[in-house]
Design a protein around this motif. Structure first.
Motif, mmCIF file in Angstrom:
data_model
loop_
_atom_site.group_PDB
_atom_site.id
_atom_site.type_symbol
_atom_site.label_atom_id
_atom_site.label_comp_id
_atom_site.label_asym_id
_atom_site.label_seq_id
_atom_site.Cartn_x
_atom_site.Cartn_y
_atom_site.Cartn_z
ATOM 1 N N TRP A 232 9.255 -0.989 5.903
ATOM 2 C CA TRP A 232 7.791 -0.978 5.940
ATOM 3 C C TRP A 232 7.275 -1.629 7.225
ATOM 4 C CZ3 TRP A 232 4.438 1.222 2.387
ATOM 5 C CH2 TRP A 232 5.049 1.796 1.274
ATOM 6 N N THR A 233 6.846 -0.777 8.173
ATOM 7 C CA THR A 233 6.193 -1.325 9.364
ATOM 8 C C THR A 233 4.812 -1.822 8.953
ATOM 9 O OG1 THR A 233 5.145 0.775 9.853
ATOM 10 C CG2 THR A 233 7.314 0.382 10.871
ATOM 11 N N ASP A 234 4.206 -2.668 9.790
ATOM 12 C CA ASP A 234 2.852 -3.151 9.486
ATOM 13 C C ASP A 234 1.896 -1.966 9.314
ATOM 14 O OD1 ASP A 234 4.142 -5.501 9.994
ATOM 15 O OD2 ASP A 234 2.575 -6.328 11.298
ATOM 16 N N ALA A 235 2.006 -0.989 10.234
ATOM 17 C CA ALA A 235 1.062 0.146 10.187
ATOM 18 C C ALA A 235 1.206 0.907 8.873
ATOM 19 C CB ALA A 235 1.330 1.077 11.371
ATOM 20 N N ARG A 236 2.443 1.061 8.411
ATOM 21 C CA ARG A 236 2.660 1.795 7.163
ATOM 22 C C ARG A 236 2.068 1.023 5.979
ATOM 23 N NH1 ARG A 236 8.350 2.951 4.135
ATOM 24 N NH2 ARG A 236 7.492 4.300 2.512
ATOM 25 N N ILE A 237 2.228 -0.293 6.002
ATOM 26 C CA ILE A 237 1.675 -1.117 4.917
ATOM 27 C C ILE A 237 0.152 -0.983 4.869
ATOM 28 C CG2 ILE A 237 1.276 -3.518 4.165
ATOM 29 C CD1 ILE A 237 4.149 -4.125 5.238
ATOM 30 N N TRP A 238 -0.494 -1.126 6.042
ATOM 31 C CA TRP A 238 -1.971 -1.062 6.052
ATOM 32 C C TRP A 238 -2.450 0.332 5.644
ATOM 33 C CZ3 TRP A 238 -3.876 -5.492 5.467
ATOM 34 C CH2 TRP A 238 -3.398 -6.613 6.156
ATOM 35 N N ASP A 239 -1.785 1.368 6.161
ATOM 36 C CA ASP A 239 -2.179 2.755 5.807
ATOM 37 C C ASP A 239 -2.141 2.958 4.308
ATOM 38 O OD1 ASP A 239 -2.701 3.746 8.222
ATOM 39 O OD2 ASP A 239 -0.852 4.938 8.443
ATOM 40 N N GLU A 240 -1.036 2.488 3.727
ATOM 41 C CA GLU A 240 -0.842 2.713 2.292
ATOM 42 C C GLU A 240 -1.857 1.901 1.484
ATOM 43 O OE1 GLU A 240 1.159 5.186 1.587
ATOM 44 O OE2 GLU A 240 0.797 4.958 -0.560
ATOM 45 N N LEU A 241 -2.180 0.695 1.950
ATOM 46 C CA LEU A 241 -3.186 -0.115 1.236
ATOM 47 C C LEU A 241 -4.561 0.552 1.303
ATOM 48 C CD1 LEU A 241 -2.035 -3.681 2.307
ATOM 49 C CD2 LEU A 241 -2.279 -2.905 -0.073
ATOM 50 N N MET A 245 -6.274 1.933 -2.145
ATOM 51 C CA MET A 245 -7.509 1.241 -2.558
ATOM 52 C C MET A 245 -8.744 2.134 -2.441
ATOM 53 S SD MET A 245 -7.427 -1.894 -3.686
ATOM 54 C CE MET A 245 -5.925 -2.718 -4.199
ATOM 55 N N PHE A 246 -8.552 3.411 -2.087
ATOM 56 C CA PHE A 246 -9.681 4.325 -1.882
ATOM 57 C C PHE A 246 -10.633 3.769 -0.818
ATOM 58 C CE2 PHE A 246 -8.308 4.696 -6.330
ATOM 59 C CZ PHE A 246 -7.960 6.044 -6.385
ATOM 60 N N ASP A 247 -10.028 3.145 0.204
ATOM 61 C CA ASP A 247 -10.822 2.531 1.270
ATOM 62 C C ASP A 247 -11.066 3.621 2.322
ATOM 63 O OD1 ASP A 247 -11.995 0.803 3.045
ATOM 64 O OD2 ASP A 247 -10.134 -0.211 3.619
ATOM 65 N N ASP A 248 -11.975 4.535 1.994
ATOM 66 C CA ASP A 248 -12.089 5.766 2.774
ATOM 67 C C ASP A 248 -12.472 5.527 4.238
ATOM 68 O OD1 ASP A 248 -11.288 7.164 0.595
ATOM 69 O OD2 ASP A 248 -13.338 7.469 -0.154
ATOM 70 N N GLY A 249 -13.432 4.635 4.474
ATOM 71 C CA GLY A 249 -13.819 4.369 5.861
ATOM 72 C C GLY A 249 -12.838 3.426 6.554
#
Ligand code: APR
Ligand code: PHB
Length: 391
Positions: A232-241, A245-249
């Motif tokens: 899990w790279t940092d970018a992958r973790i943030w993308d998945e979160l 979380m339905f964090d559309d914007g």
């Protein structure tokens, strides 16, 4: 060496027990396998129920928790892009406090050391002898040397992999287990957290946004059991979160430096009874909850409170009546706590074995909760005060 209570393990169960016994004038020696640094650095959950908060305060050790811990009044559950907000004080009159388990452990170890009471690190208990006698002996290895601690009672607070449960005679204990086919990737990040504890059930799997302070987020993602943190790279973790979380914007969850990551398997486990002869088990040594709902620490503290009270009754009256009821007094609460944790796990995770019918039922249950104040209150009550016990 000789003491009244030999406590194996300096996790929350053993440390709370040692302090509670001391307040009752009972001596103990705590033997801990690991170093102080290791014990204080272990990152775990961080939600303190009202009863746990009161216990730390009543011991006179809650000052930092009250100053640095964060009051958590809201619990959110998301599904299908919708949010259920549980107003904890409104529904139950109480709230929980966010304060990392390792901070609790640090405060308890610090106080024990300052008070000059025995807490021996890097002491590995290898054998417990004579639990059916009035003088059990705990054999431990320290600095390459074998030593013996004599006592009246042994408290096995040595976690799931410890020696205490295994020291019960054959046939005494019955175990109940549920394995889950997934794990949690947990990270700590230097990033401002969301304001409420937020759980989500997404098609990609469960996620949870919690916090440790106004600038530290504690975040979790459901991952396959064989997954590794380095996948899990940092970018992958943030993308998945953001996605889960339905964090559309992509503006709701703040990103920041991830400075700790670990993967923990999920399981539920109960061993019963929690005592035999003069050996008493508490905390993870005798039951494990899946982490959804953060009950592990609270359950361990409730065990320690009952055990301390029962031992105090013995030493003041010489009657074993209360001590003999220790396991029976704990078990109903233990089962209820495991039930709640398994319920929250079942409600919020994706299960490989789920059919479209099962998935429909899960989402319908969330929809039902969103419309029923009674259902919300049931969850909120269990979240804030399932581990309440009488001292
Ligand atoms: N000898 C001495 N100490 C031991 C031995 C041994 N043979 N085996 C294990 N230990 C120690 C471990 O190193 C650990 O510090 O016992 C301690 C057990 O602590 P925890 O695992 O924290 O268990 P417990 O005190 O019951 O706390 C339960 O902690 O595991 C989390 O999620 C769980 O929040 C829950 C809480
Ligand atoms: C945590 O903050 O570590 C945490 C919070 C809630 C949970 C589990 C863990 O259900």
């Amino acid at each position: 060496m000789k003491t009244q209570v030999a406590i194996i393990g300096a996790g929350p169960a053993g440390l709370f027990l040692a302090h509670l016994l001391k307040r009752q004038g009972i001596e103990s020696v705590v033997l801990e396998l690991r170093s102080r640094e290791y014990a204080e650095g272990r990152v775990r959950a961080g939600v303190l129920e009202a009863g746990t908060i009161d216990t730390l305060n009543n011991l006179g050790l809650g000052e930092r928790m009250m100053r640095e811990g964060l009051v958590d009044n809201g619990l959110d559950m998301r599904f299908n892009g919708r949010t259920i907000h549980l107003d904890l004080p409104g529904l139950t009159g109480r709230s929980v406090r966010i304060y990392g388990q390792q901070e609790v452990v640090r405060d308890l170890i610090g106080a024990r050391v300052n008070e000059g009471d025995p807490l021996i690190f890097e002491a590995e208990v290898v054998r417990i002898e004579g639990i059916e006698t009035s003088a059990p002996r705990v054999h431990y290895k320290q600095g390459g040397e074998m030593k013996v601690l004599e006592c009246a009672f042994v408290a096995g607070c040595d976690g799931f992999h410890g020696v205490s449960r295994a020291s019960m005679p054959e046939g005494v204990i019955t175990t109940y287990t549920r394995a889950y086919n997934f794990a949690w990737l947990g990270v700590l990040a230097k990033a401002a957290p969301m304001s409420d504890m937020t759980y989500v059930n997404h098609d990609n799997g469960f996620a949870l946004c919690s916090r440790r302070s106004a600038s530290i987020s504690r975040l979790y993602l459901q991952v396959p059991p064989s997954d590794r943190p380095e996948n899990w790279t940092d970018a992958r973790i943030w993308d998945e979160l953001h996605t889960r979380m339905f964090d559309d914007g992509r503006t709701e969850i703040q990103e920041g430096e991830i400075f700790q990551r670990d993967i923990a398997q999920l399981r539920a486990f109960i061993a019963s009874p929690m005592q035999h002869g003069n050996l008493f088990l508490a905390g993870d040594a005798v039951h494990i909850v899946p982490p959804t709902g953060a009950k592990g620490l609270n359950m361990a503290v409730a065990d320690a409170r009952i055990l301390a009270r029962s031992m105090a009754a013995y030493f003041s009256s010489n009657s074993r009546a209360e001590l003999d009821r220790y396991s029976a007094e704990c078990m109903a609460r233990v089962w209820k706590t495991i039930r709640f944790s398994a319920y929250m796990t079942g409600l919020l995770h994706r299960f490989d074995e789920h059919s479209p019918f099962d998935r429909g039922m899960q989402l319908t249950e969330l929809d039902f909760i969103s419309q029923s104040e009674a259902a919300q209150r049931a969850i909120a009550e269990q979240y804030v005060k399932l581990s309440d016990v009488a001292d």
